[in-house]
Structures are given as C-alpha cells and as structure tokens.
Design a protein around this motif. Sequence first.
Motif: not given
Length: 489
Positions: A176-182, A306-318
């Motif tokens: 998928h093209d976007n970074f999807n948060v469901g 919450y915002i920082e956790a989403i960002k951390t997961l975005y920046n760290n695929p591993a």
Amino acid sequence: MKKPLVLHITPHLPGGLGRILFSTIKFSKSTAASFAHEIVITDKKHLTMESRKMFSEYSDCLHIGKSDSFIKEKMNKAEIIQIEWWNHPLVNKFLTNFTFPPSRIILCCHVNGLSRPSIITKSAVDFSDIFLSTTKATRKHPLFQSEANVRHREKLRYVTYPVDFERFGTIKPKAHDNFNVGYVGTLDYSKIYRNFLSMSAATNILKIKFIICGYGFDKEKIKIEAQKYTAEKFHFMGFYENIKSILEILDVFGYPLNPKHYGSGEQAVHEAMYAGLPVVAFSNPAEQEIISHNETGILVNNEQSYIEAIKTLYNNPAERTRIGINARRHIMEQFNPLRCFQKLELTYKEVMKLNKRSRTFKKLIESNNTSTDDLGARLFIESLGSQGSEFLESYKRRGEGSNADINKIIREVESEMKMRTKGSIFQYLYFFPEDAYLNFWAGLISQKDKKILKHQHISIPKTTTQCFEKAARIDSKNKEFKSYLEHSK
C-alpha cells in the motif's frame, strides 16, 4: 451421550458478544466440547440482520422473543444458566422481574465495571453462583478488593474468549502507498477517546492515513468533525464485514479509548495482534490486561505519548515487526479456541458441583407508587448500585422538601451518563418512555446541555420543557415536576 446444556440469556447480540457466542456455539458442536450451548434472545426487535446471518448455520440453537413459559421450560432442562450481563435496561428488567426456577447461574460480565454507568453492583454478584468476567481489570472493583468482600471475591472467575482463527485464515500484509493506522470498533464517545481526531491529526507524518471501521451513535458526528482536518488523513469505511482485508493493509493499529470506557476483552485488539500489528493504546485498566508494554504492543498515558509512539513505529520498521511478531505469537498461544474453551469448561464443571437453588434478585427499592409506572427509574437506580445515590435520593423524596442540591448534582452528571446507550439515562428512557422520573432527570440534564438531546434520534422529549411537561403529566401529584415545568417556560 447427551452433553449438559448451558443456556445463555441476552436481550440481543451486539457485535463483540455476537462473535464470542458464535464461537461458543461452533465449539460446542465439536467432539472436544463437554457442554452444549443454546441462546435465548429476549428482544427480537433489536436483533440485527448481521446477527441473524452470522448464526444462520446454528439457527436451531437460537430462541428469539419466546414467552416466559418457554424460557422457564428451557431453564429447567439446562444444567447451567449463563446470563450475558452488562448495564442494559432489558438485562436488568429480566433479572428483577423473571421468576427463576431452581438453577445454577453464571453472570458473564461483558464490561470492566469500574465507571458509571457500567457499574458492577452488589445485587448482581449476590445473585450469581459465579461472576464470570471477560477482563481481569474487574478485580480492581471495590466489591472484590476489601477483606470484607471475601464472599464476593470467591465468586469471581475470568474467561478469555478466543480469536476465530478460521474466520481470518492466513493474513498476509498487502502492499500500500500510505502509512496506515487503523481503528476498528465503536464510534461512540462513550468508548473512543474524545480527542481521537485532533490527536490523530497532530501526528505529523508524511502520507499517514487513519482508516476507521465501525459504527456507533456518534459516527456521523465524528465524520463531520473530521472535515476540520486534512481531507486525506481520515478514511471512514463504516461497518466492514471482511475486516481481514483491512488488517492486511495496516501498519499500526491505533486504539485510544476513553479512560472511563466500559470495555473488557476488546476482541478488535486481539484480532489486530493476530494479524501481527503493533497496537498503540492508552494505559487504561482493560488494555493493561491485554497488552504487555513494549512487548506485544505499546501503552501510553497521554495524547503526546500516543503521537510519539506512532512516530516511533513509523521511523522504525524493525520495531513494528518485532512487536507485531510478539503480538501474533501471544495470540496464537493464548487465544486459540481449544485452549480458551477448555479453560472455560473447567468453570462450568466447577459450577456443576453446586446444587440448583431458588433465588430472587435483591432490589434496592420496591415500587411504592401506585399511581404511575416507575419501573424504568427503579431499574436505572438499581443499575448504579451504591454509585447512584443522587438518583435514589431524588426518587425517595417524591417531590417533597428542598431538592435543589440533589437536582444540581443530577444536572451536572458526567458525560458518560448522557450517551444514547450503555446504561445511560437516555437508554433507560428509550425503553421506558412513560417513566416520570426518567423524563424529569432528562429535563434537568438538558437544562445544563441543551444539545444533548438534539442528536438523539429516538422517541424521547427534545427540550427541557417537553421533558418536564411529560413528567408532570405522568405524575400530576408531584409538586416538584410542576414547579420545574412552570419555571422552564
């Protein structure tokens, strides 16, 4: 050999309860099951087409809108009666009005029970042989905490309902093209965090998209609010039957709930974890029992975290992959149907050792008003137990004396008590529209917040004056109702 019968009683089959009872019936048909299960649905008017479709293969196990005599006959044949319990007017009406034959009774609690109006009451626990909770967060309730309540604590058991692995099969992430948060769940502010949209919009990530699935009484309101933000950020899917296809295009599952939410087992979280998704949620009591922080998900304490956790997961695929793998492994090991239902059957076997006994539901108040029907008000007061003192006091005073202090407390009642469902005043008023006290209390609340009734698409009074008019018409002898009506015009 015929399996002993567990008879489930519920007014209807809302989404989460429908899924777990469907899994229960399906397991009961297997050779591994020791018990048979059937379901009595007392209110056919509120049974959805989705529920009927789900159970179409097992329609012989469903008994919808049957007479009291039919239900009593079924109860006599059952070894165990399991009442699916939460603060619902029809659940409480059934408990207080139905004449139970000698029985073994489990109350299966589908709320955490820690905040009004979804409160676990002493009367409910006393009525049961076993109080079976769908979350260990329930143990934090005062009824199960103090040494004085050993008798209640001895009744408390827990059930873990499984993820239906067959329903999902193999879940494979799709490109998928976007970074999807469901988010999948109830779109109602009695459940979802009030600042869900603004908090999500503040998560400043390139090409982030929030995919929102579900329904609820605030659905349209939430969609309108979303228009204040960047159009591409929020994508509302409505109720989505094939949730597997949504889970396969998500990167993160965001599940921020109201700190006072009523939820317990949270099937949506388990299903996201089964899909190998890292879940970010607030550290509320129920979520603490589901997620191991930084191992099977991430628990946060505030909006910024919450915002920082989403960002951390975005920046760290591993890191997304590590947490997702841990989450899936945990669900596969702990939430497979065989393990969960065999554990539940240990509770059933424990109950089977008890003798069937007669019982009646202990009420806080009996009706002493012969001129009007106030069953709705009495059930509402009953549903709040020791935490409904302002409503109990208002009811007992019968419009006599100075009630300004009590009425001010009712007028300022917390927002969770104003929702359309989940045990609120307005849900009780929906089922008991001719109850004078429910109309009067609705009038007091609408004095404080005149907008509260504006979006309520149900047959209840729409203004303060109309609420008071109806209360005064139903109970014409009540001086207080007349006084408030005169001052509202």
